[in-house]
Design a protein around this motif. Structure first.
Motif: not given
Ligand SMILES: Nc1ncnc2c1ncn2[C@@H]1O[C@H](COP(=O)(O)OP(=O)(O)O)[C@@H](O)[C@H]1O
Ligand SMILES: [Mg+2]
Lengths: 242, 267
Positions: A65-77
Motif C-alpha cells: 500500500f503506497r509502497g509499504e509492505r502489508y505484513d509490516e507496520g500497523s495493521v489498524r492504521d
C-alpha cells in the motif's frame, strides 16, 4: 522519485481448504482510480477485497500500500486508510448514532456533533431518518448506506465496496453509485468496487478487472475488455449477471 | 447435646444398601434397563470413596509444605485433564490454558483465604487447605469450561460484527468485547443467583456435612458464608484469566480472525 501506486499485488496466491482460490494475481492500482472488480460468483472477488483490508493475508506473493509492505507496520492504521463495506452490512444493536459513533469504543478522542453526523448521513443519501432511530429497523438499502457512512467516518484513502448494490433495486442502485462517484470526486479517494453485474459497473468505473476462477482474465478500460479475444471473458460479458 | 455426633459404622453403610435394593427393584419392575449400570455405580462409589478416605487420612498426616504444594499441582493437573476431555474445544493450547488459568486462580484465591482471611497456621494446614483448594479447583474449572464454550458460540454468532469492527481499525480486544462480556455474564448469573437463594431452599452440601459431623450450625454458617463469597470470586477470576488467553487464540498476529479454527467448533 515518482509516487508509488496505491496498491500493488505481486503474484498473490490465497489458499483455502487446500485449494487456490486466488492464483498468482498481480494488480497495480493508482490513487484516484475507480476500479470495478468483475466476475461470476465464487471467482475470488471478495477474497481480493479481504486481502486489501488485511482481514486475510496471502499465502504467497506480496501486497503493498503506497509502497509499504502489508505484513509490516500497523495493521489498524492500514485498515483505517483502506476502508471496506461488506456485501452484507453488519449493523450493531442500538441507534443510528451508536452505529456511527462505534469508533468511540477504541478511540476515546472520537467526537462528532449531531450536525456532523447528519452531514455524513446526507452524503450517502440517507435523509429522513433520525439519529436516535433503532438501526435494526432500517431497510436493507438504508443499512447499506449507514455502513457506508460509518466507513467514510474514517476518511479512508481507499473505499472497498463488496457488491454494494446487491440488495437494492436498480433505481436505488444507480442512486447510491452516483453518490459514491460524486463523493469520490469531492474527496479524492480510490474506489474498488466488486460487482457481478458489469452492465451497472460500466456507468461508474473506468477500469475493469475480470476475475474467473481465481485468475485475472482481463484488466483495462471497457474498450480493451470488449476487444479481449478470450472466449471466457466474452462469455462472462455476454452472460450479463452471472 | 453439643459437640456430640453420631459415628457411622460399617454396619450402617451395609444397611444403606437397602436404597440400592429399592432402586434395583423399581428398575426391574418398570423395565428401565439400567440395572447393570446401577450395580457398577454402587460398587464404584464404595471403592472410590473408601480409597479417597484412606488417601485423605494419609494426606492429613503429612507435615511438609512441599508435599501440599505438590498435591495442589497434581489436583490442578487432574482437574484440567478432566475438563479437557469433557469438552473438546477447538482452542489451540487449550490444555495449557486450563492448567495455567486454574493455577493462577488457585494461587490468588487460596492465598487470600489462607493468609488474609483465615490466617491459618501453618498456611498449608491440610484440614483447611485441601477441602478449600478442592472447591476452588472444581468451581473454577466448571466456570472456565462453561465460559469458554459460551465464548466460542458468541464469537461464531458475531463473526460478522467482529470482522466489521476489525475492518474499521478496531483492536482485537474491542472487536471481541461483546462476546467476552456475554460469555462471562452467562457464567456468572447462576453463581450470583446462588448468592440470592442459598439457605432458602436447601442447605449447601458442605454445611450439611459439617452439621452432621457435630459442628455448631452457627460456626458452619460462617464457613459457608466465606465459601459463598469465595465461590463468586473464583468464577470471575477463572473466567477472566482463561478468556484472556483463549480469545487471542482466535486471532493471528496481524489481528485477523482465524475463521477456519472458529468454524471447526460445533455449534
Ligand atoms: N473460508 C473459506 N473456506 C473455504 N473456501 C472458501 C473460503 N472463503 C472463500 N472460499 C471459496 O473461495 C472461492 C472464492 O470466494 P469469494 O472470493 O467469496 O468469491 P466471490 O467472487 O463470489 O466474492 C469460492 O469458491 C469460495 O467457496
Ligand atoms: Mg463475494
Amino acid at each position: 522519485m515518482e509516487t508509488p501506486p496505491i496498491f500493488e499485488l505481486k503474484n498473490v496466491t490465497r489458499e483455502e481448504a487446500g485449494r487456490e482460490i486466488l492464483k498468482a494475481a498481480s494488480i497495480t492500482i493508482h490513487a484516484g482510480e475507480f476500479v470495478a472488480l468483475l466476475g461470476p460468483s465464487g471467482a475470488g472477488k471478495t477474497t481480493i477485497l479481504r486481502l486489501f483490508n488485511a482481514l486475510d493475508s496471502p499465502n504467497s506473493g506480496e501486497i503493498r500500500f503506497r509502497g509499504e509492505r502489508y505484513d509490516e507496520g500497523s495493521v489498524r492504521d492500514l485498515r483505517q486508510k483502506v476502508g471496506m463495506v461488506f456485501q452484507t452490512p453488519t449493523i450493531l444493536e442500538g441507534t443510528v448514532v451508536q452505529n456511527l459513533m462505534v469508533f468511540q469504543r477504541w478511540r476515546k478522542d472520537f467526537v462528532l456533533s449531531d450536525e456532523d453526523l447528519y452531514g455524513k448521513l446526507e452524503q450517502v443519501g440517507l435523509t429522513g431518518i433520525g439519529l436516535d432511530q433503532d438501526a435494526k429497523s432500517l431497510s436493507g438499502g438504508e443499512k447499506q448506506r449507514l455502513a457506508l457512512a460509518r466507513t467514510l467516518l474514517n476518511a479512508p484513502d481507499v473505499l472497498l465496496l463488496d457488491e454494494p448494490t446487491s440488495s437494492l433495486d436498480p433505481v436505488m442502485a444507480h442512486q447510491i453509485l452516483r453518490r459514491i462517484k460524486a463523493l469520490q470526486q469531492e474527496m479524492g479517494f480510490t474506489v474498488i468496487m466488486v460487482s457481478h453485474d458489469h452492465r451497472l459497473a460500466v456507468k461508474y468505473a473506468e477500469r475493469f478487472i475480470v476475475l474467473l476462477r481465481g485468475e485475472i482474465a482481463a484488466d483495462g478500460p471497457l474498450s480493451v475488455l470488449k476487444g479481449d479475444d478470450s472466449a471466457a471473458v466474452q462469455a462472462f460479458l455476454n452472460g450479463g449477471e452471472e | 447435646m453439643s459437640n456430640q455426633f453420631y459415628v457411622v459404622s460399617w454396619w450402617d453403610v451395609l444397611m444403606a444398601l437397602v436404597f440400592v435394593a429399592l432402586t434395583y427393584g423399581i428398575m426391574r419392575y418398570w423395565k428401565i434397563g439400567l440395572e447393570k449400570t446401577l450395580l457398577v455405580g454402587t460398587v464404584r462409589t464404595f471403592l472410590q470413596l473408601t480409597l479417597m478416605g484412606y488417601l485423605l487420612s494419609y494426606i492429613f498426616k503429612q507435615e511438609s509444605w512441599y508435599f501440599m504444594v505438590g498435591l495442589l499441582i497434581l489436583m490442578v493437573l487432574v482437574a484440567s485433564i478432566e475438563g479437557y476431555r469433557r469438552q473438546k474445544l477447538p482452542v489451540p493450547h487449550y490444555f495449557l490454558i486450563l492448567v495455567g488459568s486454574l493455577g493462577i486462580t488457585v494461587v490468588l484465591v487460596l492465598g487470600t483465604i489462607l493468609k488474609f482471611i483465615l490466617d491459618v497456621e501453618p498456611w498449608y494446614y491440610p484440614f483447611v487447605m485441601i477441602p478449600i483448594a478442592g472447591m476452588i479447583i472444581g468451581n473454577g474449572l466448571n466456570s472456565m469450561t462453561l465460559t469458554a464454550n459460551r465464548f466460542i458460540g458468541e464469537l461464531k454468532h458475531r463473526e460478522g460484527e467482529v470482522e466489521m469492527l476489525l475492518s474499521l481499525g478496531a483492536p482485537v480486544r474491542t472487536a471481541v468485547h461483546g462476546s467476552l462480556v456475554s460469555a462471562i455474564r452467562a457464567a456468572l448469573i447462576p453463581n450470583i443467583n446462588n448468592l440470592m437463594t442459598v439457605g432458602l431452599v436447601q442447605l449447601p452440601g458442605m454445611m450439611s456435612g459439617q452439621i452432621l459431623a457435630g459442628i455448631d450450625p452457627l460456626i458452619a454458617v460462617r464457613y459457608q458464608i466465606i465459601i459463598m463469597y469465595m465461590w463468586i470470586t473464583t468464577a470471575v477470576l477463572a473466567d477472566v484469566i482463561s478468556l484472556t488467553f483463549i480469545y487471542r487464540q482466535f486471532f493471528t498476529a496481524r489481528e485477523q480472525l482465524r475463521i477456519n479454527i472458529l468454524r471447526r467448533a460445533e455449534a
